[in-house]
Write a protein that holds these residues in place. Structure first.
Motif, PDB file in Angstrom:
ATOM      1  N   ILE A  37     -17.488 -53.884 -47.716  1.00 15.61           N
ATOM      2  CA  ILE A  37     -18.265 -54.307 -48.879  1.00 15.61           C
ATOM      3  C   ILE A  37     -17.418 -55.266 -49.712  1.00 15.61           C
ATOM      4  CG2 ILE A  37     -19.634 -52.185 -48.954  1.00 15.61           C
ATOM      5  CD1 ILE A  37     -17.879 -51.278 -51.316  1.00 15.61           C
ATOM      6  N   GLN A  38     -18.080 -56.044 -50.534  1.00 17.38           N
ATOM      7  CA  GLN A  38     -17.372 -56.959 -51.416  1.00 17.38           C
ATOM      8  C   GLN A  38     -17.757 -56.652 -52.863  1.00 17.38           C
ATOM      9  OE1 GLN A  38     -18.306 -61.299 -51.677  1.00 17.38           O
ATOM     10  NE2 GLN A  38     -16.220 -61.501 -50.856  1.00 17.38           N
ATOM     11  N   ILE A  39     -16.733 -56.446 -53.687  1.00 19.08           N
ATOM     12  CA  ILE A  39     -16.922 -56.208 -55.117  1.00 19.08           C
ATOM     13  C   ILE A  39     -15.974 -57.161 -55.841  1.00 19.08           C
ATOM     14  CG2 ILE A  39     -16.763 -54.534 -57.004  1.00 19.08           C
ATOM     15  CD1 ILE A  39     -17.068 -52.316 -54.880  1.00 19.08           C
ATOM     16  N   ASN A  40     -16.531 -57.998 -56.710  1.00 23.49           N
ATOM     17  CA  ASN A  40     -15.731 -58.973 -57.470  1.00 23.49           C
ATOM     18  C   ASN A  40     -14.823 -59.809 -56.560  1.00 23.49           C
ATOM     19  OD1 ASN A  40     -16.864 -58.026 -59.870  1.00 23.49           O
ATOM     20  ND2 ASN A  40     -15.273 -56.477 -60.107  1.00 23.49           N
ATOM     21  N   ASN A  41     -15.375 -60.305 -55.457  1.00 23.81           N
ATOM     22  CA  ASN A  41     -14.666 -61.159 -54.499  1.00 23.81           C
ATOM     23  C   ASN A  41     -13.496 -60.479 -53.794  1.00 23.81           C
ATOM     24  OD1 ASN A  41     -16.360 -63.417 -54.900  1.00 23.81           O
ATOM     25  ND2 ASN A  41     -15.211 -63.968 -56.735  1.00 23.81           N
ATOM     26  N   ILE A  42     -13.442 -59.157 -53.813  1.00 24.48           N
ATOM     27  CA  ILE A  42     -12.431 -58.404 -53.068  1.00 24.48           C
ATOM     28  C   ILE A  42     -13.164 -57.580 -52.019  1.00 24.48           C
ATOM     29  CG2 ILE A  42     -10.605 -56.657 -53.180  1.00 24.48           C
ATOM     30  CD1 ILE A  42     -10.150 -57.495 -56.108  1.00 24.48           C
ATOM     31  N   ASN A  43     -12.690 -57.653 -50.782  1.00 29.45           N
ATOM     32  CA  ASN A  43     -13.318 -56.905 -49.691  1.00 29.45           C
ATOM     33  C   ASN A  43     -12.674 -55.531 -49.545  1.00 29.45           C
ATOM     34  OD1 ASN A  43     -14.954 -59.101 -49.117  1.00 29.45           O
ATOM     35  ND2 ASN A  43     -13.560 -59.914 -47.570  1.00 29.45           N
ATOM     36  N   TYR A  44     -13.532 -54.525 -49.386  1.00 28.04           N
ATOM     37  CA  TYR A  44     -13.086 -53.139 -49.212  1.00 28.04           C
ATOM     38  C   TYR A  44     -13.658 -52.590 -47.917  1.00 28.04           C
ATOM     39  CZ  TYR A  44     -12.022 -53.475 -54.194  1.00 28.04           C
ATOM     40  OH  TYR A  44     -11.522 -53.872 -55.401  1.00 28.04           O
ATOM     41  N   ARG A  45     -12.905 -51.714 -47.282  1.00 27.41           N
ATOM     42  CA  ARG A  45     -13.334 -51.070 -46.048  1.00 27.41           C
ATOM     43  C   ARG A  45     -13.610 -49.597 -46.339  1.00 27.41           C
ATOM     44  NH1 ARG A  45      -9.010 -51.933 -43.326  1.00 27.41           N
ATOM     45  NH2 ARG A  45      -9.721 -53.902 -42.485  1.00 27.41           N
ATOM     46  N   ILE A  46     -14.754 -49.128 -45.860  1.00 23.92           N
ATOM     47  CA  ILE A  46     -15.112 -47.719 -45.993  1.00 23.92           C
ATOM     48  C   ILE A  46     -15.258 -47.172 -44.578  1.00 23.92           C
ATOM     49  CG2 ILE A  46     -16.819 -46.056 -46.807  1.00 23.92           C
ATOM     50  CD1 ILE A  46     -17.685 -48.253 -48.845  1.00 23.92           C
ATOM     51  N   ILE A  47     -14.482 -46.161 -44.261  1.00 26.59           N
ATOM     52  CA  ILE A  47     -14.588 -45.502 -42.961  1.00 26.59           C
ATOM     53  C   ILE A  47     -14.968 -44.047 -43.211  1.00 26.59           C
ATOM     54  CG2 ILE A  47     -13.388 -44.803 -40.854  1.00 26.59           C
ATOM     55  CD1 ILE A  47     -11.505 -47.197 -41.308  1.00 26.59           C
ATOM     56  N   THR A  48     -16.063 -43.631 -42.617  1.00 20.96           N
ATOM     57  CA  THR A  48     -16.522 -42.252 -42.731  1.00 20.96           C
ATOM     58  C   THR A  48     -16.609 -41.671 -41.330  1.00 20.96           C
ATOM     59  OG1 THR A  48     -17.874 -42.912 -44.620  1.00 20.96           O
ATOM     60  CG2 THR A  48     -18.315 -40.752 -43.679  1.00 20.96           C
ATOM     61  N   LYS A  49     -15.957 -40.531 -41.124  1.00 26.76           N
ATOM     62  CA  LYS A  49     -16.023 -39.845 -39.840  1.00 26.76           C
ATOM     63  C   LYS A  49     -16.659 -38.490 -40.077  1.00 26.76           C
ATOM     64  CE  LYS A  49     -11.774 -41.929 -38.146  1.00 26.76           C
ATOM     65  NZ  LYS A  49     -10.406 -41.676 -37.689  1.00 26.76           N
ATOM     66  N   GLY A  50     -17.488 -38.051 -39.162  1.00 28.93           N
ATOM     67  CA  GLY A  50     -18.153 -36.775 -39.349  1.00 28.93           C
ATOM     68  C   GLY A  50     -18.528 -36.125 -38.046  1.00 28.93           C
ATOM     69  N   GLN A  51     -19.271 -35.051 -38.170  1.00 26.49           N
ATOM     70  CA  GLN A  51     -19.664 -34.255 -37.017  1.00 26.49           C
ATOM     71  C   GLN A  51     -21.164 -34.040 -37.052  1.00 26.49           C
ATOM     72  OE1 GLN A  51     -17.973 -30.344 -37.029  1.00 26.49           O
ATOM     73  NE2 GLN A  51     -18.178 -30.141 -34.832  1.00 26.49           N
ATOM     74  N   LEU A  52     -21.808 -34.276 -35.927  1.00 21.16           N
ATOM     75  CA  LEU A  52     -23.239 -34.064 -35.793  1.00 21.16           C
ATOM     76  C   LEU A  52     -23.471 -32.751 -35.052  1.00 21.16           C
ATOM     77  CD1 LEU A  52     -24.245 -37.623 -34.606  1.00 21.16           C
ATOM     78  CD2 LEU A  52     -24.471 -36.704 -36.899  1.00 21.16           C
ATOM     79  N   CYS A  53     -24.433 -32.011 -35.495  1.00 22.78           N
ATOM     80  CA  CYS A  53     -24.809 -30.764 -34.820  1.00 22.78           C
ATOM     81  C   CYS A  53     -23.596 -29.889 -34.516  1.00 22.78           C
ATOM     82  CB  CYS A  53     -25.567 -31.051 -33.523  1.00 22.78           C
ATOM     83  SG  CYS A  53     -26.998 -32.085 -33.749  1.00 22.78           S
ATOM     84  N   PRO A  54     -22.919 -29.409 -35.538  1.00 26.26           N
ATOM     85  CA  PRO A  54     -21.751 -28.553 -35.299  1.00 26.26           C
ATOM     86  C   PRO A  54     -22.135 -27.322 -34.481  1.00 26.26           C
ATOM     87  CG  PRO A  54     -22.050 -28.980 -37.648  1.00 26.26           C
ATOM     88  CD  PRO A  54     -23.225 -29.548 -36.939  1.00 26.26           C
ATOM     89  N   GLU A  55     -21.188 -26.809 -33.758  1.00 22.77           N
ATOM     90  CA  GLU A  55     -21.424 -25.671 -32.873  1.00 22.77           C
ATOM     91  C   GLU A  55     -21.832 -24.407 -33.630  1.00 22.77           C
ATOM     92  OE1 GLU A  55     -21.490 -26.014 -29.629  1.00 22.77           O
ATOM     93  OE2 GLU A  55     -20.879 -28.104 -29.799  1.00 22.77           O
ATOM     94  N   THR A  56     -21.490 -24.306 -34.902  1.00 19.45           N
ATOM     95  CA  THR A  56     -21.730 -23.081 -35.660  1.00 19.45           C
ATOM     96  C   THR A  56     -23.075 -23.078 -36.382  1.00 19.45           C
ATOM     97  OG1 THR A  56     -20.525 -24.000 -37.529  1.00 19.45           O
ATOM     98  CG2 THR A  56     -19.270 -22.644 -35.989  1.00 19.45           C
ATOM     99  N   ASN A  57     -23.983 -23.984 -36.019  1.00 23.53           N
ATOM    100  CA  ASN A  57     -25.314 -24.085 -36.620  1.00 23.53           C
ATOM    101  C   ASN A  57     -25.285 -24.313 -38.127  1.00 23.53           C
ATOM    102  OD1 ASN A  57     -26.640 -23.799 -34.169  1.00 23.53           O
ATOM    103  ND2 ASN A  57     -26.572 -21.577 -34.308  1.00 23.53           N
ATOM    104  N   LYS A  58     -24.251 -24.967 -38.617  1.00 21.92           N
ATOM    105  CA  LYS A  58     -24.179 -25.345 -40.022  1.00 21.92           C
ATOM    106  C   LYS A  58     -24.630 -26.786 -40.150  1.00 21.92           C
ATOM    107  CE  LYS A  58     -20.326 -22.294 -41.127  1.00 21.92           C
ATOM    108  NZ  LYS A  58     -18.939 -22.214 -41.565  1.00 21.92           N
ATOM    109  N   LYS A  59     -24.825 -27.257 -41.386  1.00 19.58           N
ATOM    110  CA  LYS A  59     -25.195 -28.649 -41.612  1.00 19.58           C
ATOM    111  C   LYS A  59     -24.083 -29.575 -41.137  1.00 19.58           C
ATOM    112  CE  LYS A  59     -28.312 -28.768 -45.540  1.00 19.58           C
ATOM    113  NZ  LYS A  59     -28.458 -29.280 -46.908  1.00 19.58           N
ATOM    114  N   SER A  60     -24.482 -30.776 -40.712  1.00 22.52           N
ATOM    115  CA  SER A  60     -23.496 -31.794 -40.382  1.00 22.52           C
ATOM    116  C   SER A  60     -22.732 -32.147 -41.657  1.00 22.52           C
ATOM    117  CB  SER A  60     -24.173 -33.040 -39.823  1.00 22.52           C
ATOM    118  OG  SER A  60     -24.866 -32.727 -38.646  1.00 22.52           O
ATOM    119  N   LYS A  61     -21.463 -32.474 -41.518  1.00 19.59           N
ATOM    120  CA  LYS A  61     -20.689 -32.793 -42.708  1.00 19.59           C
ATOM    121  C   LYS A  61     -19.650 -33.861 -42.399  1.00 19.59           C
ATOM    122  CE  LYS A  61     -17.342 -29.112 -41.927  1.00 19.59           C
ATOM    123  NZ  LYS A  61     -16.664 -27.981 -42.490  1.00 19.59           N
TER     124      LYS A  61
END
Length: 72
Positions: free
Chosen positions: A16-40
């Protein structure tokens, strides 16, 4: 039926760019966890593309983006 392959993790890379400065956002997560909890999210990384250290104000921007992501 046999499961031959399963991928249960994801990673998003966003620039993303805010005030002409570029920023990187990296999000890692888990889909369908083995324990039947919500993805997080496992990790959230907010950094400058030019690898300079974030200022306190920039850290607050990252915190704000993180809070918006976890609302959903």
């Amino acid at each position: 039926m046999k499961i031959l392959s399963k991928t249960s993790t994801f990673q998003t890379n966003t620039v993303i760019q805010i005030n002409n400065i570029n920023y990187r956002i990296i999000t890692k997560g888990q889909l369908c966890p083995e324990t039947n909890k919500k993805s997080k999210a496992i990790t959230f990384d907010f950094s400058r593309v030019d690898n300079k250290k974030l200022t306190e104000k920039e850290n607050k921007i990252g915190d704000s983006i993180f809070n918006e992501i976890i609302k959903d």
